[in-house]
Motif scaffolding. Sequence first.
Motif, PDB file in Angstrom:
ATOM      1  N   PHE A 162       7.330  -5.748   4.208  1.00  0.00           N
ATOM      2  CA  PHE A 162       7.414  -4.434   3.705  1.00  0.00           C
ATOM      3  C   PHE A 162       6.540  -4.468   2.226  1.00  0.00           C
ATOM      4  CE2 PHE A 162       9.811  -1.664   0.783  1.00  0.00           C
ATOM      5  CZ  PHE A 162       9.434  -0.361   1.328  1.00  0.00           C
ATOM      6  N   GLY A 163       6.720  -5.608   1.731  1.00  0.00           N
ATOM      7  CA  GLY A 163       5.995  -5.799   0.428  1.00  0.00           C
ATOM      8  C   GLY A 163       4.666  -6.088   0.696  1.00  0.00           C
ATOM      9  N   ALA A 191       1.583   2.393   2.859  1.00  0.00           N
ATOM     10  CA  ALA A 191       1.621   2.093   1.321  1.00  0.00           C
ATOM     11  C   ALA A 191       2.506   0.888   1.105  1.00  0.00           C
ATOM     12  CB  ALA A 191       2.336   3.530   0.949  1.00  0.00           C
ATOM     13  N   LEU A 192       2.067   0.322   0.078  1.00  0.00           N
ATOM     14  CA  LEU A 192       2.732  -0.788  -0.395  1.00  0.00           C
ATOM     15  C   LEU A 192       3.473  -0.594  -1.801  1.00  0.00           C
ATOM     16  CD1 LEU A 192       0.183  -3.805   0.178  1.00  0.00           C
ATOM     17  CD2 LEU A 192       2.012  -2.865   1.818  1.00  0.00           C
ATOM     18  N   PRO A 193       4.695  -0.990  -2.028  1.00  0.00           N
ATOM     19  CA  PRO A 193       5.458  -0.780  -3.055  1.00  0.00           C
ATOM     20  C   PRO A 193       4.439  -1.050  -4.397  1.00  0.00           C
ATOM     21  CG  PRO A 193       6.950  -1.891  -1.640  1.00  0.00           C
ATOM     22  CD  PRO A 193       5.383  -1.816  -1.043  1.00  0.00           C
ATOM     23  N   GLY A 194       4.379  -0.099  -5.391  1.00  0.00           N
ATOM     24  CA  GLY A 194       3.446  -0.248  -6.269  1.00  0.00           C
ATOM     25  C   GLY A 194       2.559   0.800  -6.347  1.00  0.00           C
ATOM     26  N   LEU A 195       2.186   1.245  -5.114  1.00  0.00           N
ATOM     27  CA  LEU A 195       1.324   2.270  -5.293  1.00  0.00           C
ATOM     28  C   LEU A 195       1.936   3.920  -5.435  1.00  0.00           C
ATOM     29  CD1 LEU A 195      -1.700   3.443  -4.172  1.00  0.00           C
ATOM     30  CD2 LEU A 195      -0.683   3.858  -1.825  1.00  0.00           C
ATOM     31  N   ALA A 196       1.444   4.432  -6.552  1.00  0.00           N
ATOM     32  CA  ALA A 196       2.171   5.617  -6.999  1.00  0.00           C
ATOM     33  C   ALA A 196       1.715   6.808  -5.754  1.00  0.00           C
ATOM     34  CB  ALA A 196       1.656   6.175  -8.230  1.00  0.00           C
ATOM     35  N   GLY A 256       2.664   6.877  -2.902  1.00  0.00           N
ATOM     36  CA  GLY A 256       2.761   6.409  -1.425  1.00  0.00           C
ATOM     37  C   GLY A 256       4.301   6.157  -1.041  1.00  0.00           C
ATOM     38  N   MET A 257       5.348   6.554  -1.746  1.00  0.00           N
ATOM     39  CA  MET A 257       6.480   6.119  -1.779  1.00  0.00           C
ATOM     40  C   MET A 257       7.116   6.800  -0.437  1.00  0.00           C
ATOM     41  SD  MET A 257       7.796   6.256  -5.747  1.00  0.00           S
ATOM     42  CE  MET A 257       6.951   7.775  -5.962  1.00  0.00           C
ATOM     43  N   GLU A 268       7.345   3.961  -8.451  1.00  0.00           N
ATOM     44  CA  GLU A 268       6.684   3.000  -7.432  1.00  0.00           C
ATOM     45  C   GLU A 268       6.882   1.756  -7.466  1.00  0.00           C
ATOM     46  OE1 GLU A 268       5.071   4.826  -9.665  1.00  0.00           O
ATOM     47  OE2 GLU A 268       3.502   4.086 -10.892  1.00  0.00           O
ATOM     48  N   ARG A 269       7.613   1.153  -8.801  1.00  0.00           N
ATOM     49  CA  ARG A 269       7.774  -0.100  -9.091  1.00  0.00           C
ATOM     50  C   ARG A 269       9.317  -0.684  -8.562  1.00  0.00           C
ATOM     51  NH1 ARG A 269       3.455  -3.381  -9.630  1.00  0.00           N
ATOM     52  NH2 ARG A 269       1.766  -1.971 -10.090  1.00  0.00           N
ATOM     53  N   ASP A 301      13.931   8.783  -5.117  1.00  0.00           N
ATOM     54  CA  ASP A 301      12.309   8.957  -5.096  1.00  0.00           C
ATOM     55  C   ASP A 301      11.630   7.422  -5.420  1.00  0.00           C
ATOM     56  OD1 ASP A 301       9.999   9.905  -4.389  1.00  0.00           O
ATOM     57  OD2 ASP A 301       9.439  10.976  -6.121  1.00  0.00           O
ATOM     58  N   ALA A 302      11.838   6.310  -4.419  1.00  0.00           N
ATOM     59  CA  ALA A 302      10.954   5.366  -4.898  1.00  0.00           C
ATOM     60  C   ALA A 302      10.616   4.488  -3.649  1.00  0.00           C
ATOM     61  CB  ALA A 302      12.070   4.342  -5.527  1.00  0.00           C
ATOM     62  N   TYR A 303      10.273   3.353  -3.581  1.00  0.00           N
ATOM     63  CA  TYR A 303      10.039   2.803  -2.133  1.00  0.00           C
ATOM     64  C   TYR A 303      11.448   2.410  -1.719  1.00  0.00           C
ATOM     65  CZ  TYR A 303       5.002   2.806  -2.291  1.00  0.00           C
ATOM     66  OH  TYR A 303       3.633   3.244  -2.362  1.00  0.00           O
ATOM     67  N   PHE A 342      13.965   0.824   1.799  1.00  0.00           N
ATOM     68  CA  PHE A 342      14.106   0.369   3.168  1.00  0.00           C
ATOM     69  C   PHE A 342      15.467   0.480   3.677  1.00  0.00           C
ATOM     70  CE2 PHE A 342      13.526  -2.030   6.954  1.00  0.00           C
ATOM     71  CZ  PHE A 342      12.136  -2.114   7.223  1.00  0.00           C
ATOM     72  N   LEU A 358      11.845  -9.471   0.252  1.00  0.00           N
ATOM     73  CA  LEU A 358      10.890  -8.503  -0.623  1.00  0.00           C
ATOM     74  C   LEU A 358      10.714  -8.998  -1.896  1.00  0.00           C
ATOM     75  CD1 LEU A 358       9.188  -5.945  -1.058  1.00  0.00           C
ATOM     76  CD2 LEU A 358      11.208  -4.734  -1.559  1.00  0.00           C
ATOM     77  N   ALA A 393       8.425 -12.007  -1.977  1.00  0.00           N
ATOM     78  CA  ALA A 393       7.321 -11.840  -1.928  1.00  0.00           C
ATOM     79  C   ALA A 393       6.546 -11.028  -3.041  1.00  0.00           C
ATOM     80  CB  ALA A 393       7.052 -11.037  -0.675  1.00  0.00           C
ATOM     81  N   ARG A 394       7.334 -10.135  -3.767  1.00  0.00           N
ATOM     82  CA  ARG A 394       6.754  -9.130  -4.628  1.00  0.00           C
ATOM     83  C   ARG A 394       7.622  -9.382  -6.072  1.00  0.00           C
ATOM     84  NH1 ARG A 394       3.989  -4.738  -3.403  1.00  0.00           N
ATOM     85  NH2 ARG A 394       3.987  -4.657  -5.408  1.00  0.00           N
ATOM     86  N   LEU A 436       8.556  -6.092  -8.594  1.00  0.00           N
ATOM     87  CA  LEU A 436       9.100  -5.028  -8.184  1.00  0.00           C
ATOM     88  C   LEU A 436      10.582  -5.180  -8.798  1.00  0.00           C
ATOM     89  CD1 LEU A 436       8.223  -4.587  -4.403  1.00  0.00           C
ATOM     90  CD2 LEU A 436       7.213  -3.592  -6.441  1.00  0.00           C
TER      91      LEU A 436
END
Lengths: 584, 278
Positions: free
Chosen positions: A267-268, A420-425, A427-428, B48-49, B67-69, B71, B85, B88-89, B92
């Motif tokens: 997902f990341g 969209a990958l986290p970090g892309l404004a 695309g959430m 988005e972070r 309103d964020a990413y 799952f 996650l 890998a990231r 975030l």
Amino acid sequence: MTERSTLAGGATLAITGSGGSGAVTAGLILLAAVGRAGYYGLLGRSAGPQIRGGESAAMLRFGTQPIECMGDCFDLLVGLDWENVARFADELPLDRNSLILTDAQAEPIPEILLRSGAQVRSLPWKALADAQTEGRVNMVALGMVGAMLGLPLDALEAGARATLGGKSARVLSHSLDCVRSGYAAADASSVPSSASAPAVARWNISGNEAAGLGAVRGGVRFVAAYPITPASEVLEWLAPRLELLGGSLLQAEDELASINMIIGSSFGGVPSLTATSGPGLSLMVEGLGLAVASETPVVVVNVQRGGPSTGIPTKSEQSDLNIALHGLHGDAPHLVLAALGIRDCVDTVEWAVGLAEHLQTVAIVLSDQMLGQSRAIIDPPGDRPFGAGQRPHLQRLIAQEADPDHRRYRPTPDGVSPMALPGLAGGMYTGEGLEHGPGGAPSSRAIDHAEQLEKRLRKLTGFDYGPGWAEIRGEGDHLLLTWGSSAGPVFEAAQRLRDAGIPTRAIALRLLAPLQREALLEAIGSAGSILVVEQNQTAQCFAYLHSQRALPTHARSFARPGPLPLRPAEIMRALTERHERQET
Amino acid sequence: MDVAGITPTLRAKDYKSDVAPVWCPGCGHFAVLSAVTKALAHLKLAKERVAMISGIGCSSRLPAYVDAYGFHGIHGRALPIASGLKAARPDLTVIVAGGDGDGFSIGGNHFLHACRRNMDLTYIVMDNEVYGMTKGQASPTTQPDWAKSKLTPHGTGMRPFLPTAIALAAGASFIARGFAGDPNGLTKLLVEAIEHPGFAFLQVLSPCQTFRPEQKEWKHLVHPSDMAPTDDPVEAARFIQADDGMALGLLYVRRLPVWQPQNQATATTADLEREFAL
């Protein structure tokens, strides 16, 4: 129609001993040596469930053509000792042409082995070993057998150095002395070496290492997994090497965690994989459904072993096809692939990673103990698996720019939606295992369910997989159809049948789901006799192909469970019995 | 992946999505959602972070409302998804939301290992001592004599799971308790939890109006912790064992090594292939 007529040079031998006798070490050195002498080789091993001690055997076949299966019976049986040999005597078929080599001072050879009619030679291994400092019978025997096989001494020494690299200089030095002593004492004059050095350096690699290499070649940079036999070597190979590549491996608390961890990492945006064996796959299927529903690419390498339940952890079977195909609840289309050999583990896993990434779905790759824990001397794999007709790079479709109207699960013509990958404004979205609408919000509406189900199926069934779905060899009215690791003995059976004047084709399925039904039916054509060969009790592939209406009604099944490996001769017999019945 | 952006102009409501919550009127989870958005605004985190991860249950619907990413996974598996996650990231901010059944029953093993792994995650468990989404069964934190569930008509007969005690024993480095009826205190704890480097466990008493209406009384039962936050696990254990389960605030915080792979590529796959060549 014996295997011995098919190899221009080379032989098949087994080295057996009780735990600690060094049978497997001797086998590993011999494999490395035949590779250095210019041969191809395949080294299988058999062990009981003991952690230390118990019985062990190394089985080596080598020759001037790539070796894809162990053959029918052994030319040489090298018995370092005879403790416990009865436990796996049925894995060591011998006949009148076989030769049993034993230490002159060893216990008498068990009757179960002598019944084969094999010749016996007693050799002074222990006496020679005793004459050396810290002498070891296995190294003396190795030297003597190497000489009898016509291998150059320097190949044996190089093989020993490569294999014993982790030992102290003292151990290596004494071992080499033993090898030389055995070599010098052998009567080697009658067996010439017939191999020549290849243009490109060949590889010495195990199936589990090959699967790990395929993973990183495919771009995998995160692995989460729980140890299990016989998959652990995939993970052991990967752990330090992922670090070198900037990735990582996380040992999870269980398989439920493993599969969900790689869903999170994927997902990341990081291509992710786990490796397991049957019981672990059972635990993962709920997570696999989540990956399918949320369209998160993940790859599972399942190194099959004897089942069900904990079954036979150290021995091979092809009986996880049903769970791989059908284990997920609901309508959950996903990819199922099976590696056709050790070299093919590299290509199939790399391909699976690319397909999973590109199609944003689950790929299960079926390997098995036989493939995973065997080593082979192979030609290096090519740059890209199954390149003809394939896109040059199978990659994930990633949303590159902020899009205020981004809808993660929006149906597209090919069913694949930009991720969209986290970090892309802009695309959430929320990745979602509940049924959802195009934007990702949970939905129980019939129309959303129908649309998303159709999208997830279409992206798999509409994709052009190119020629990699199967490997097809030979021509003939008779057809041997198989999948995964049974390809080796099937290919050899087909070749030997052709050599015997029975025109036989072989089709080995690499992509089992989605089944390439039209291509398969075309490849089957009007074959007069069709035998579906697999190593499980209930003919899982045969039943699957029938359920997909991909087999003519006159197709027959040859399925038997593990752990004994399939032998070319039994496959030939199964086909020709049918053939003879048709003739009468 | 560029560096984390700072977006100073966002207010709490800007972190709310346009998806309408499925929660019952009066559900404590509304206050948790509100505290989450306030904490994110306070910390000025770029939307988005932020990634909100959950399993299954009423509380696990929360990611869709931020309103964020996000799952929304499967029952009990939020922590592994979040751990993968974050591994890998690491760039975030990963917040995990769930309930008492999700976190302590089906996900119990993951809870133990997330505590001891100490990744930089914030884990909010909205504890209402009941399974709401499956309509009112006992959860691991339910009292043994609660006999309203058809599955356990005589009560569970089992001692309740003690989330804070177990988190401490399993090695969590930040343990706090908040209350949905105390939004300011909850927001403050959330800010501290997110800022804590390591695994921050926040138990939130979040009443279920539908299946546990008696939890309305919680507002009279909760009280501030009378102990200053300690970094001594022995002292914290003594306090937590004596606690009535209603003490609010930060109970234990300690700097412990944070598990996070940080590997720089120093080789290519072609380099690795050389090991196989004869």
